[in-house]
Write a protein that holds these residues in place. Sequence first.
Motif, PDB file in Angstrom:
ATOM      1  N   ALA A 121      53.221  25.437   9.204  1.00 46.48           N
ATOM      2  CA  ALA A 121      52.244  26.503   8.976  1.00 46.48           C
ATOM      3  C   ALA A 121      50.864  25.926   8.683  1.00 46.48           C
ATOM      4  CB  ALA A 121      52.691  27.378   7.814  1.00 46.48           C
ATOM      5  N   PRO A 122      49.804  26.505   9.274  1.00 43.31           N
ATOM      6  CA  PRO A 122      48.455  26.092   8.908  1.00 43.31           C
ATOM      7  C   PRO A 122      48.059  26.749   7.587  1.00 43.31           C
ATOM      8  CG  PRO A 122      48.372  27.753  10.620  1.00 43.31           C
ATOM      9  CD  PRO A 122      49.812  27.509  10.335  1.00 43.31           C
ATOM     10  N   ALA A 123      48.742  26.345   6.536  1.00 43.81           N
ATOM     11  CA  ALA A 123      48.579  27.011   5.236  1.00 43.81           C
ATOM     12  C   ALA A 123      49.151  26.125   4.147  1.00 43.81           C
ATOM     13  CB  ALA A 123      49.307  28.354   5.240  1.00 43.81           C
ATOM     14  N   SER A 124      48.780  26.439   2.916  1.00 43.21           N
ATOM     15  CA  SER A 124      49.278  25.654   1.787  1.00 43.21           C
ATOM     16  C   SER A 124      50.442  26.376   1.104  1.00 43.21           C
ATOM     17  CB  SER A 124      48.151  25.424   0.782  1.00 43.21           C
ATOM     18  OG  SER A 124      47.681  26.669   0.307  1.00 43.21           O
ATOM     19  N   PHE A 125      51.208  25.604   0.357  1.00 44.67           N
ATOM     20  CA  PHE A 125      52.219  26.181  -0.521  1.00 44.67           C
ATOM     21  C   PHE A 125      52.006  25.635  -1.916  1.00 44.67           C
ATOM     22  CE2 PHE A 125      56.164  26.135  -2.888  1.00 44.67           C
ATOM     23  CZ  PHE A 125      56.509  27.465  -2.807  1.00 44.67           C
TER      24      PHE A 125
END
Length: 385
Positions: free
Chosen positions: A188-192
């Motif tokens: 995913a182009p996203a943070s967790f």
Amino acid sequence: MNLFSLSIICIHLFVIVFVNSDNDVDPNGYILYCPCMGRFGNQADHFLGSLGFAKALNRTLALPPWVEYRYGEPKSVQVPFTYYFKLEPLQTFHKVIPMEDFMKSIAPKIWPKSERKVFCYVARGGSNDCKAKDGNPFGPFWNTFSVDFVGSVFYGPLNYDVHHQNMAAKWNAKYHSNLWPVLAFTGAPASFPVQKENVKLHQHLEWSDVIANRAIDFIRNTLPIGPFVGIHLRNGVDWERACEHIEHSPNLFSAAQCLGYRNEKGVATQEMCIPSVETITKQLKQAVKEYQAKSVFVSSDHDHFIPMLTKALKRMDVSIHKMANPEPHVDLAILARSNFFIGNCISSFTAFAKRERDVHGLPSGFWGFPPNRTRVAKPRQHEEL
Ligand SMILES: *[C@@H]1O[C@H](CO)[C@@H](O)[C@H](O)[C@H]1NC(C)=O
Ligand SMILES: *[C@@H]1O[C@H](CO)[C@@H](O)[C@H](O)[C@H]1NC(C)=O
């Protein structure tokens, strides 16, 4: 030619025109990714970030299927995004298309097999490759759509934080949609956990009728009439192990949902991560009293504590319930509808229910929070004072 066959042709023409316009190619391009990390809670965090990313780049987001792991099955199972969530509320916010539809009607026009490159930050394992299909769920995910990659693109030092540093413009300058109609990411182009700025995007996630109706049926047919308290007990073996290290990871997993993104409301504790029976019964009794609840609904990954809670609350006029065959998504939809919710601050599963409740202005609490301690946490070194 008679009138009848003419009208048939007209209908055909209409259908062709209609279908074509429905599948107009977005000149600004598309974003694809594999939700390859964690289970539903993590994937949902990643989804919100990816939606924010796609919006900022003004590319259409292909809604990936949810990746599920079924007991005893060696490969992940891909469940279409729209099985769990409605398409329309997302479409009102931004351009989205189910990945199945993208592969069927858009990919043949703009993403020939010979040009399918995959994006990752850096090369892996000493190769010049993202290794996008190595292992489970990476391989099974792309194989669901018969996608193979002919090469890798390393996008570092760009990142996904489109809320700072003019990042979206940098992406669009480096990877213009004319040359790069599709950005396909290994993850995913996203943070967790989900970046603070993207939490509010949850308002565009609405359960599909299938899931919502199961939740409503359960509440109507199984729970007694009246207010109910929903609780989430995260207590599987894997979780116990993760919690052992909580003192050294003050913002483990979704801890920011109660502690704040800079630990401004304290640090994570054992009691928050894996609350004691005393903490659970104490907080639950308080909530039942305050909301005059007639029942309690329990969601858990392992032990629902039904006999224990039934015994502990036997003097109160309240019954304790779980789904006969629990399904995580239906559990979440039920938790979202409770009059009060107590969840696990560290858990991304809880975080989903909490965010949905926030959208509707419903109150929530967390086990062991605020912590009953006099010890004041030292600020971390990089923290603003
Ligand atoms: C975003 O892209 C669409 C085409 O998909 C275009 O019509 C719209 O003007 C773009 N929005 C911005 C803010 O550039
Ligand atoms: C806080 O913890 C102490 C010791 O564990 C206990 O005696 C006290 O009652 C607790 N206070 C509250 C407000 O829960």
